[in-house]
Design an enzyme around this catalytic site. Structure first.
Site, PDB file in Angstrom:
ATOM      1  N   SER A 134       0.925  -1.272  -0.072  1.00 51.24           N
ATOM      2  CA  SER A 134      -0.102  -0.023   0.163  1.00 51.24           C
ATOM      3  C   SER A 134       0.874   1.166   0.032  1.00 51.24           C
ATOM      4  O   SER A 134       1.965   1.171   0.417  1.00 51.24           O
ATOM      5  CB  SER A 134      -0.827  -0.160   1.291  1.00 51.24           C
ATOM      6  N   TYR A 174      -1.736  -0.699  10.408  1.00 50.38           N
ATOM      7  CA  TYR A 174      -1.961  -1.060   8.994  1.00 50.38           C
ATOM      8  C   TYR A 174      -0.765  -0.710   8.204  1.00 50.38           C
ATOM      9  O   TYR A 174       0.075  -1.354   7.399  1.00 50.38           O
ATOM     10  CB  TYR A 174      -3.170  -0.313   8.451  1.00 50.38           C
TER      11      TYR A 174
HETATM   12  P1  NDP Z   1     -11.223  -5.671  -0.219  1.00 49.93           P
HETATM   13  O1  NDP Z   1     -12.012  -5.678   0.863  1.00 49.93           O
HETATM   14  O2  NDP Z   1     -12.521  -5.827  -1.438  1.00 49.93           O
HETATM   15  O3  NDP Z   1     -10.772  -7.085  -0.804  1.00 49.93           O
HETATM   16  C1  NDP Z   1     -10.006  -7.723   0.455  1.00 49.93           C
HETATM   17  C2  NDP Z   1      -9.861  -9.277   0.148  1.00 49.93           C
HETATM   18  O4  NDP Z   1      -9.197  -9.953   1.178  1.00 49.93           O
HETATM   19  C3  NDP Z   1     -11.343 -10.107   0.049  1.00 49.93           C
HETATM   20  O5  NDP Z   1     -11.307 -10.844  -1.199  1.00 49.93           O
HETATM   21  C4  NDP Z   1     -11.366 -10.497   1.339  1.00 49.93           C
HETATM   22  O6  NDP Z   1     -12.086 -11.821   1.138  1.00 49.93           O
HETATM   23  C5  NDP Z   1      -9.698 -10.887   1.725  1.00 49.93           C
HETATM   24  N1  NDP Z   1      -9.318 -11.334   3.086  1.00 49.93           N
HETATM   25  C6  NDP Z   1      -9.596 -10.574   3.957  1.00 49.93           C
HETATM   26  N2  NDP Z   1      -9.398 -11.539   5.119  1.00 49.93           N
HETATM   27  C7  NDP Z   1      -8.851 -12.720   4.657  1.00 49.93           C
HETATM   28  C8  NDP Z   1      -8.308 -13.762   5.119  1.00 49.93           C
HETATM   29  N3  NDP Z   1      -8.265 -13.975   6.511  1.00 49.93           N
HETATM   30  N4  NDP Z   1      -8.399 -14.948   4.464  1.00 49.93           N
HETATM   31  C9  NDP Z   1      -8.365 -14.812   3.132  1.00 49.93           C
HETATM   32  N5  NDP Z   1      -8.943 -13.820   2.478  1.00 49.93           N
HETATM   33  C10 NDP Z   1      -9.030 -12.699   3.114  1.00 49.93           C
HETATM   34  O7  NDP Z   1     -10.308  -4.819  -0.474  1.00 49.93           O
HETATM   35  P2  NDP Z   1      -9.215  -4.541  -1.438  1.00 49.93           P
HETATM   36  O8  NDP Z   1      -9.324  -5.113  -2.807  1.00 49.93           O
HETATM   37  O9  NDP Z   1      -8.962  -2.868  -1.594  1.00 49.93           O
HETATM   38  O10 NDP Z   1      -7.867  -5.087  -0.854  1.00 49.93           O
HETATM   39  C11 NDP Z   1      -6.850  -6.041  -1.393  1.00 49.93           C
HETATM   40  C12 NDP Z   1      -5.525  -5.636  -0.895  1.00 49.93           C
HETATM   41  O11 NDP Z   1      -5.220  -4.271  -1.338  1.00 49.93           O
HETATM   42  C13 NDP Z   1      -5.368  -5.611   0.691  1.00 49.93           C
HETATM   43  O12 NDP Z   1      -4.262  -6.211   1.013  1.00 49.93           O
HETATM   44  C14 NDP Z   1      -5.233  -4.125   0.956  1.00 49.93           C
HETATM   45  O13 NDP Z   1      -4.775  -3.855   2.166  1.00 49.93           O
HETATM   46  C15 NDP Z   1      -4.572  -3.606  -0.368  1.00 49.93           C
HETATM   47  N6  NDP Z   1      -4.907  -2.058  -0.404  1.00 49.93           N
HETATM   48  C16 NDP Z   1      -5.971  -1.434  -0.933  1.00 49.93           C
HETATM   49  C17 NDP Z   1      -6.200  -0.261  -1.087  1.00 49.93           C
HETATM   50  C18 NDP Z   1      -7.295   0.576  -1.346  1.00 49.93           C
HETATM   51  O14 NDP Z   1      -7.579   1.620  -1.297  1.00 49.93           O
HETATM   52  N7  NDP Z   1      -8.419  -0.370  -1.811  1.00 49.93           N
HETATM   53  C19 NDP Z   1      -4.778   0.730  -1.076  1.00 49.93           C
HETATM   54  C20 NDP Z   1      -3.678  -0.136  -0.624  1.00 49.93           C
HETATM   55  C21 NDP Z   1      -3.618  -1.346  -0.386  1.00 49.93           C
HETATM   56  P3  NDP Z   1     -13.120 -12.564   2.323  1.00 49.93           P
HETATM   57  O15 NDP Z   1     -13.728 -11.598   2.880  1.00 49.93           O
HETATM   58  O16 NDP Z   1     -14.110 -13.349   1.425  1.00 49.93           O
HETATM   59  O17 NDP Z   1     -12.116 -13.356   2.984  1.00 49.93           O
END
Ligand code: NDP
Length: 247
Positions: free
Chosen positions: A140, A153
């Site tokens: 991030s 975070y």
């Molecule tokens: P979302 O919340 O849409 O996606 C997060 C994903 O992580 C979901 O598919 C969720 O699926 C999965 N997840 C969470 N906990 C677990 C777990 N214990 N085991 C398996 N899967 C898990 O957000 P983003 O697409 O934005 O996030 C994706 C990545 O991008 C993250 O690492 C986030 O920190 C990073 N990021 C996002 C930014 C943004 O502005 N959106 C900016 C910078 C980084 P489920 O709940 O089905 O398990």
């Protein structure tokens, strides 16, 4: 070339993971989707198959080593090999340190740090043996800068940065040709903000994302670019965000 590469994606049930799965499957990758919400994974895999792509999926909690091992096994059973893993699962329950939301601190450490380590541990023996493999991880901009209100975070995402760089260096030293790409997104419109339990923080982030946020397809494009690079090239880092977001 992306075509025919077998790519595991964690956090594939929404946001950046979902967008990436759909894009690279459309470009001919065989995708193996993991996250906890199996119903969402099924929907996404069905959509990919209906569009002529190839996808498998499995419920995965990245905090559990067995689940990480099982998705690697699934990829091999379904598609015969693993070429890349996109370690993308993550959550951001932002709050100030003084709020002492220690349960959420643990969750972020478990998913954002341990989840990455578990994924690497699951795939490393395969990549080492085949002397080829691509580890892509979502850090991030919070892994590059510190922000008040998001201390834990930021710390988890700094970890990803440092660990991925060491993985790249050691792989080069050891001659295993395991390539890495670390992605540093800024505001991307996904479900990420749903994990914020602190009312005022949630409101502030929602305003910010309404002003600046861009589509997760932009990150998918970057992952596709990294996957498309020839075996002799690693593009280590991508910082990607809205053109009008000043930080
Ligand atoms: P979302 O919340 O849409 O996606 C997060 C994903 O992580 C979901 O598919 C969720 O699926 C999965 N997840 C969470 N906990 C677990 C777990 N214990 N085991 C398996 N899967 C898990 O957000 P983003 O697409 O934005 O996030 C994706 C990545 O991008 C993250 O690492 C986030 O920190 C990073 N990021 C996002 C930014 C943004 O502005 N959106 C900016 C910078 C980084 P489920 O709940 O089905 O398990």
């Amino acid at each position: 070339m992306i075509k025919d590469k077998v790519v595991i994606i964690t956090g594939a049930s929404s946001g950046i993971g979902e967008a990436t799965a759909k894009l690279i499957a459309a470009k001919g990758a065989k995708v193996v989707l993991g996250a906890r919400r199996e119903d969402k994974l099924k929907e996404i895999a069905d959509a990919i198959t209906a569009a002529g792509g190839q996808a498998a999926y499995r419920a995965v909690d990245v905090t559990k080593q067995d689940d990480n091992d099982a998705i690697v096994k699934l990829a091999k059973e379904k598609f015969g090999r693993v070429d890349a893993i996109f370690l993308n699962a993550g959550l951001m329950p932002a709050s100030s340190v003084s709020a002492l939301k220690t349960g959420e601190w643990d969750q972020m450490v478990d998913v954002n740090i341990k989840g990455v380590l578990n994924g690497v541990a699951a795939v490393m023996p395969t990549f080492t043996a085949q002397k080829s493999g691509h580890v892509i991880a979502t850090s991030s901009v919070a892994g590059l800068k510190a922000y008040p209100g998001n201390g834990v975070y930021c710390g988890t995402k700094w970890f990803v940065r440092s660990f991925m760089e060491v993985l790249r260096m050691e792989s080069a030293n050891e001659g295993t040709n395991i390539r890495t790409a670390t992605i540093y997104p800024a505001a991307i419109n996904t479900e990420l903000l749903d994990t914020i339990s602190d009312g005022a923080t949630s409101e502030a982030y929602r305003k910010l994302y309404q002003t600046y946020g861009i589509s997760p397809e932009r990150i998918a494009d970057v992952v596709a670019f990294a996957l498309d690079m020839p075996e002799d090239t690693t593009v280590n880092e991508f910082t990607v965000g809205p053109a009008n977001q000043p930080w």
